[in-house]
Design a protein around this motif. Structure first.
Motif, short mmCIF file in Angstrom:
data_model
loop_
_atom_site.label_atom_id
_atom_site.label_comp_id
_atom_site.label_asym_id
_atom_site.label_seq_id
_atom_site.Cartn_x
_atom_site.Cartn_y
_atom_site.Cartn_z
N ALA A 113 -4.64 -6.53 7.32
CA ALA A 113 -5.24 -6.64 5.99
C ALA A 113 -6.44 -5.69 5.85
O ALA A 113 -6.62 -5.06 4.81
CB ALA A 113 -5.67 -8.08 5.73
N LEU A 114 -7.24 -5.59 6.89
CA LEU A 114 -8.40 -4.68 6.85
C LEU A 114 -7.94 -3.23 6.71
O LEU A 114 -8.58 -2.44 6.01
CB LEU A 114 -9.27 -4.87 8.09
CG LEU A 114 -9.94 -6.25 8.23
CD1 LEU A 114 -10.67 -6.35 9.56
CD2 LEU A 114 -10.88 -6.53 7.08
N LYS A 115 -6.83 -2.89 7.37
CA LYS A 115 -6.26 -1.53 7.21
C LYS A 115 -5.73 -1.34 5.80
O LYS A 115 -5.92 -0.29 5.19
CB LYS A 115 -5.15 -1.30 8.23
CG LYS A 115 -5.63 -1.12 9.65
CD LYS A 115 -4.47 -0.99 10.61
CE LYS A 115 -4.98 -1.01 12.05
NZ LYS A 115 -3.89 -1.14 13.01
N HIS A 116 -5.04 -2.37 5.30
CA HIS A 116 -4.49 -2.30 3.94
C HIS A 116 -5.58 -2.02 2.91
O HIS A 116 -5.39 -1.24 1.99
CB HIS A 116 -3.77 -3.63 3.61
CG HIS A 116 -3.35 -3.72 2.18
ND1 HIS A 116 -2.24 -3.08 1.68
CD2 HIS A 116 -3.91 -4.39 1.13
CE1 HIS A 116 -2.12 -3.35 0.40
NE2 HIS A 116 -3.11 -4.14 0.03
N PHE A 117 -6.73 -2.67 3.08
CA PHE A 117 -7.85 -2.49 2.14
C PHE A 117 -8.77 -1.34 2.55
O PHE A 117 -9.86 -1.20 2.02
CB PHE A 117 -8.65 -3.80 2.01
CG PHE A 117 -7.89 -4.88 1.28
CD1 PHE A 117 -7.65 -4.78 -0.08
CD2 PHE A 117 -7.40 -5.98 1.95
CE1 PHE A 117 -6.96 -5.76 -0.77
CE2 PHE A 117 -6.72 -6.98 1.27
CZ PHE A 117 -6.48 -6.86 -0.10
N GLU A 118 -8.32 -0.53 3.50
CA GLU A 118 -9.03 0.67 3.96
C GLU A 118 -10.44 0.36 4.46
O GLU A 118 -11.38 1.12 4.21
CB GLU A 118 -9.05 1.74 2.86
CG GLU A 118 -7.65 2.19 2.47
CD GLU A 118 -7.65 3.20 1.33
OE1 GLU A 118 -8.72 3.45 0.73
OE2 GLU A 118 -6.58 3.75 1.06
N MET A 119 -10.57 -0.76 5.16
CA MET A 119 -11.87 -1.11 5.74
C MET A 119 -11.95 -0.60 7.18
O MET A 119 -13.03 -0.45 7.72
CB MET A 119 -12.08 -2.62 5.69
CG MET A 119 -12.17 -3.14 4.26
SD MET A 119 -12.32 -4.93 4.17
CE MET A 119 -14.00 -5.15 4.78
N ILE A 120 -10.78 -0.37 7.79
CA ILE A 120 -10.72 0.25 9.12
C ILE A 120 -9.65 1.32 9.08
O ILE A 120 -8.82 1.37 8.20
CB ILE A 120 -10.42 -0.76 10.26
CG1 ILE A 120 -9.11 -1.53 10.02
CG2 ILE A 120 -11.58 -1.70 10.42
CD1 ILE A 120 -8.70 -2.40 11.19
#
Length: 120
Positions: A113-120
């Motif tokens: 989810a963090l990758k999906h939201f471009e947080m990582i």
């Protein structure tokens, strides 16, 4: 090649300015005019990203993986990755209960989810 640049200065004060400058800018096509398409592209490029909240992460995980994750688990994963943590209005100095850590499956879902939201 001739290029046109526009600089803006804003006065952030309650005091009256000593002076001011009037600048006339013409938008459109042609010599000395600023094309509106270029302005729109630059505005889009500098537009800040939407702030991702835990609710969005939880909804993404539930829709994709079919299970729920607690906000504390999301916080633990963010902490482990060194991501910025925002001050919570209800934060406490000492925890009443020891922290619970998410399962490996939930950690992977949260990271996704963090990758999906471009947080990582």
């Amino acid at each position: 090649m001739k290029s046109t640049h526009v600089e803006t200065v804003a006065l952030l004060s309650h005091k009256k300015p000593d002076g001011h400058i009037n600048v006339k800018v013409e938008f459109g096509e042609g010599e000395g005019k600023v094309p509106l398409d270029n302005v729109a592209k630059r505005v889009e490029a500098y537009k800040p990203k939407e702030r991702v909240i835990y609710k969005m992460i939880k909804e993404y995980i539930e829709a994709k993986y079919g299970f729920k994750v607690h906000t504390a688990y999301i916080a633990e994963v963010k902490r482990s990755l060194g991501l910025p943590m925002y001050d919570a209005p209800n934060a406490v100095e000492e925890l009443k209960h020891p922290r619970k850590y998410p399962t490996a499956e939930k950690v992977e879902a949260i990271k996704d989810a963090l990758k999906h939201f471009e947080m990582i």
